[in-house]
Design a protein around this motif. Structure first.
Motif, PDB file in Angstrom:
ATOM      1  N   VAL A 193       6.089   9.415   0.561  1.00  0.00           N
ATOM      2  CA  VAL A 193       6.797   8.395  -0.225  1.00  0.00           C
ATOM      3  C   VAL A 193       7.747   7.594   0.687  1.00  0.00           C
ATOM      4  CG1 VAL A 193       8.342   8.021  -2.195  1.00  0.00           C
ATOM      5  CG2 VAL A 193       6.616   9.837  -2.295  1.00  0.00           C
ATOM      6  N   GLY A 194       7.639   6.277   0.632  1.00  0.00           N
ATOM      7  CA  GLY A 194       8.438   5.420   1.519  1.00  0.00           C
ATOM      8  C   GLY A 194       9.852   5.185   1.011  1.00  0.00           C
ATOM      9  N   VAL A 195       9.991   4.976  -0.314  1.00  0.00           N
ATOM     10  CA  VAL A 195      11.306   4.661  -0.880  1.00  0.00           C
ATOM     11  C   VAL A 195      11.480   5.362  -2.228  1.00  0.00           C
ATOM     12  CG1 VAL A 195      12.643   2.790  -1.984  1.00  0.00           C
ATOM     13  CG2 VAL A 195      11.649   2.430   0.265  1.00  0.00           C
ATOM     14  N   ILE A 196      12.660   5.946  -2.426  1.00  0.00           N
ATOM     15  CA  ILE A 196      13.022   6.531  -3.724  1.00  0.00           C
ATOM     16  C   ILE A 196      14.369   5.949  -4.134  1.00  0.00           C
ATOM     17  CG2 ILE A 196      13.479   8.659  -5.014  1.00  0.00           C
ATOM     18  CD1 ILE A 196      11.701  10.132  -2.988  1.00  0.00           C
ATOM     19  N   GLY A 239       0.806  -1.225   0.000  1.00  0.00           N
ATOM     20  CA  GLY A 239       0.000   0.000   0.000  1.00  0.00           C
ATOM     21  C   GLY A 239       0.831   1.264   0.000  1.00  0.00           C
ATOM     22  N   GLY A 240       2.158   1.114   0.015  1.00  0.00           N
ATOM     23  CA  GLY A 240       3.046   2.281   0.073  1.00  0.00           C
ATOM     24  C   GLY A 240       3.266   2.946  -1.281  1.00  0.00           C
ATOM     25  N   ILE A 241       3.950   4.090  -1.224  1.00  0.00           N
ATOM     26  CA  ILE A 241       4.268   4.849  -2.433  1.00  0.00           C
ATOM     27  C   ILE A 241       5.788   4.813  -2.628  1.00  0.00           C
ATOM     28  CG2 ILE A 241       4.080   7.120  -3.585  1.00  0.00           C
ATOM     29  CD1 ILE A 241       1.369   5.875  -2.875  1.00  0.00           C
ATOM     30  N   ALA A 242       6.226   4.578  -3.873  1.00  0.00           N
ATOM     31  CA  ALA A 242       7.664   4.526  -4.160  1.00  0.00           C
ATOM     32  C   ALA A 242       7.945   5.253  -5.469  1.00  0.00           C
ATOM     33  CB  ALA A 242       8.118   3.068  -4.253  1.00  0.00           C
TER      34      ALA A 242
END
Ligand code: SAH
Length: 190
Positions: free
Chosen positions: A96-99, A21-24
């Motif tokens: 945003v969790g990870v970039i 459910g996260g944003i990356a």
């Protein structure tokens, strides 16, 4: 094996910040391997935004995602990552969790199209504002190709200067690798 390749090592660290459910964001989709990793990690309720300036990279990533990911949870932009704040809808800023950044040139393609320090650092700045508290920025940096050494030192100098109370910056490097180093810098947002 986690340690056989520095990117698989990086992904094992990132798994901690990637939730269903996260944003990356994949800031340099290239051949699409990292985009697939992010898409699978956030699942059908999450979303991945990807950037690349080369049509070839966007097309390659799109077909890899269609083949290897069941969820249609991704949006690709043929645009420079330095403009990411304009492309990623405002509702996701700060969430945003990870970039991920994978710098340099696209393997097997035109080696004159490379990431450059000025646009990379602009994109890293934007990334820091997109990240959630607890989010992680991961930058794989390649030295050795023309322009690579300058980018390596400028990007790491920028990351080294980040405020210790707001971010923790960790660098990893496979120090027995022959030839040019590959470094991965992680920025953890507190
Ligand atoms: N060196 C890595 C792969 C890097 S791919 C490896 O060996 O695996 C880097 C990608 O960044 C390329 O596909 C290139 O087109 C892209 N790129 C270059 N400048 C960019 C920019 N300003 N914004 C987004 N992508 C960019």
């Amino acid at each position: 094996m986690i340690g056989s390749n520095i990117l698989s090592f990086a992904k094992s660290i990132l798994s901690d910040a990637l939730e269903s459910g996260g944003i990356a964001v994949d800031a340099t989709v290239g051949n699409g391997y990292d985009t697939v990793f992010l898409s699978r990690s956030v699942g059908s309720c999450g979303h991945v935004f990807g950037f690349d300036i080369q049509e070839e990279a966007i097309a390659q990533t799109e077909s890899r995602l269609e083949e290897e990911c069941t969820a249609a949870n991704w949006t690709l932009f043929k645009a420079g990552h330095e403009n990411m704040l304009e492309y990623i809808p405002e509702e996701f800023h700060g969430r945003v969790g990870v970039i991920m950044f994978n710098l340099g040139f696209l393997p097997g393609s035109d080696k004159s199209v490379i990431t450059k320090p000025e646009t990379t650092i602009a994109a890293v700045r934007s990334s820091l504002s997109l990240l959630s508290v607890g989010g992680v920025l991961c930058i794989a940096i390649y030295a050795g190709h023309p322009g690579g050494d300058d980018e390596d030192s400028e990007v790491r100098q920028f990351c080294r200067s980040l405020d210790y109370h707001s971010y923790r910056v960790v660098q990893s490097e496979m120090i027995n690798k022959p030839g040019h180093p590959i470094r991965v810098v992680f920025v953890f947002k507190l």
